[in-house]
Scaffold this motif. Structure first.
Motif, mmCIF file in Angstrom:
data_model
loop_
_atom_site.group_PDB
_atom_site.id
_atom_site.type_symbol
_atom_site.label_atom_id
_atom_site.label_comp_id
_atom_site.label_asym_id
_atom_site.label_seq_id
_atom_site.Cartn_x
_atom_site.Cartn_y
_atom_site.Cartn_z
ATOM 1 N N TYR A 56 19.060 -44.444 30.462
ATOM 2 C CA TYR A 56 19.564 -43.665 29.346
ATOM 3 C C TYR A 56 18.469 -43.046 28.478
ATOM 4 O O TYR A 56 18.638 -41.942 27.983
ATOM 5 N N THR A 57 17.357 -43.723 28.303
ATOM 6 C CA THR A 57 16.266 -43.152 27.515
ATOM 7 C C THR A 57 15.719 -41.908 28.207
ATOM 8 O O THR A 57 15.488 -40.882 27.561
ATOM 9 N N ASP A 58 15.543 -41.981 29.521
ATOM 10 C CA ASP A 58 15.082 -40.816 30.283
ATOM 11 C C ASP A 58 16.109 -39.686 30.207
ATOM 12 O O ASP A 58 15.749 -38.517 30.026
ATOM 13 N N ALA A 59 17.373 -40.034 30.361
ATOM 14 C CA ALA A 59 18.429 -39.021 30.301
ATOM 15 C C ALA A 59 18.404 -38.300 28.965
ATOM 16 O O ALA A 59 18.435 -37.064 28.911
ATOM 17 N N LEU A 60 18.333 -39.075 27.891
ATOM 18 C CA LEU A 60 18.320 -38.477 26.564
ATOM 19 C C LEU A 60 17.157 -37.509 26.408
ATOM 20 O O LEU A 60 17.342 -36.381 25.953
ATOM 21 N N GLN A 61 15.982 -37.925 26.790
ATOM 22 C CA GLN A 61 14.814 -37.056 26.621
ATOM 23 C C GLN A 61 14.953 -35.776 27.429
ATOM 24 O O GLN A 61 14.640 -34.686 26.948
ATOM 25 N N HIS A 62 15.459 -35.876 28.639
ATOM 26 C CA HIS A 62 15.622 -34.671 29.462
ATOM 27 C C HIS A 62 16.716 -33.752 28.918
ATOM 28 O O HIS A 62 16.573 -32.528 28.964
ATOM 29 N N PHE A 63 17.799 -34.333 28.399
ATOM 30 C CA PHE A 63 18.816 -33.488 27.768
ATOM 31 C C PHE A 63 18.224 -32.752 26.573
ATOM 32 O O PHE A 63 18.444 -31.545 26.406
ATOM 33 N N LEU A 64 17.481 -33.446 25.751
ATOM 34 C CA LEU A 64 16.871 -32.802 24.582
ATOM 35 C C LEU A 64 15.869 -31.732 25.002
ATOM 36 O O LEU A 64 15.844 -30.633 24.434
ATOM 37 N N ASP A 65 15.068 -32.017 26.004
ATOM 38 C CA ASP A 65 14.094 -31.037 26.491
ATOM 39 C C ASP A 65 14.777 -29.817 27.114
ATOM 40 O O ASP A 65 14.298 -28.694 26.975
ATOM 41 N N ALA A 66 15.903 -30.048 27.775
ATOM 42 C CA ALA A 66 16.629 -28.937 28.404
ATOM 43 C C ALA A 66 17.083 -27.910 27.383
ATOM 44 O O ALA A 66 17.143 -26.717 27.665
ATOM 45 N N ASN A 67 17.386 -28.378 26.188
ATOM 46 C CA ASN A 67 17.908 -27.480 25.164
ATOM 47 C C ASN A 67 16.882 -27.174 24.072
ATOM 48 O O ASN A 67 17.235 -26.803 22.959
ATOM 49 N N ALA A 68 15.626 -27.279 24.403
ATOM 50 C CA ALA A 68 14.570 -27.026 23.417
ATOM 51 C C ALA A 68 14.664 -25.622 22.832
ATOM 52 O O ALA A 68 14.345 -25.408 21.663
#
Length: 155
Positions: A56-68
């Motif tokens: 989940y920590t990895d998922a969260l970071q990638h979701f946030l990065d995707a929408n930078a």
């Protein structure tokens, strides 16, 4: 190592909905042309896979990065999945915030309403109101997922 597009059909389906929102007429070709680390598509694919794999920590970071760049600000599915990552990490205020954005963007999709209501009931927030929302979500979409939420919270 560069991650491949998708490990499974669920990831493909998730990405297809994102591409449709972005009005991509040839999403697979776009992905193969742009699938490099740090691209929108790479982050979304990696986030979805991480969510499925309970990272989940990895998922969260990638979701946030995707929408930078904010391109996904009006995409209900993005907010729904982001809310899942927050909820799984027990970051309930953030989960509620993005799920509350996902509900109207999804036109009250029963799955999204269910996830928000279940999260709130599970955290003793507006319990009676959210139990009612769970029942209404079940009336609209009698899926096993929503039935399970109703059964868990009424038992």
């Amino acid at each position: 190592m560069v991650k491949t597009l998708a490990k499974n059909e669920r990831t493909d389906g998730f990405l297809a909905q994102i591409y449709d929102y972005l009005h991509d007429t040839n999403p697979k070709q776009t992905v193969f042309n742009q699938m490099t680390p740090k691209s929108l598509y790479w982050h979304l694919s990696t986030a979805h896979d991480a969510l499925q794999e309970k990272r989940y920590t990895d998922a969260l970071q990638h979701f946030l990065d995707a929408n930078a760049d904010g391109r996904l600000n009006e995409n209900w599915l993005y907010h729904y999945r982001l809310g899942m990552a927050y909820e799984r990490l027990k970051r309930i205020p953030q989960a509620r915030s993005v799920l509350k954005k996902a509900v109207p963007l999804s036109k009250n999709n029963p799955q999204v309403v269910n996830y928000l209501a279940y999260t709130e009931v599970d955290n003793n927030i507006n319990v009676a109101e959210n139990l009612d929302k769970l029942l209404k979500a079940f009336e609209k979409s009698q899926t096993a997922y929503i039935a399970d939420s109703v059964a868990c919270k009424y038992s």
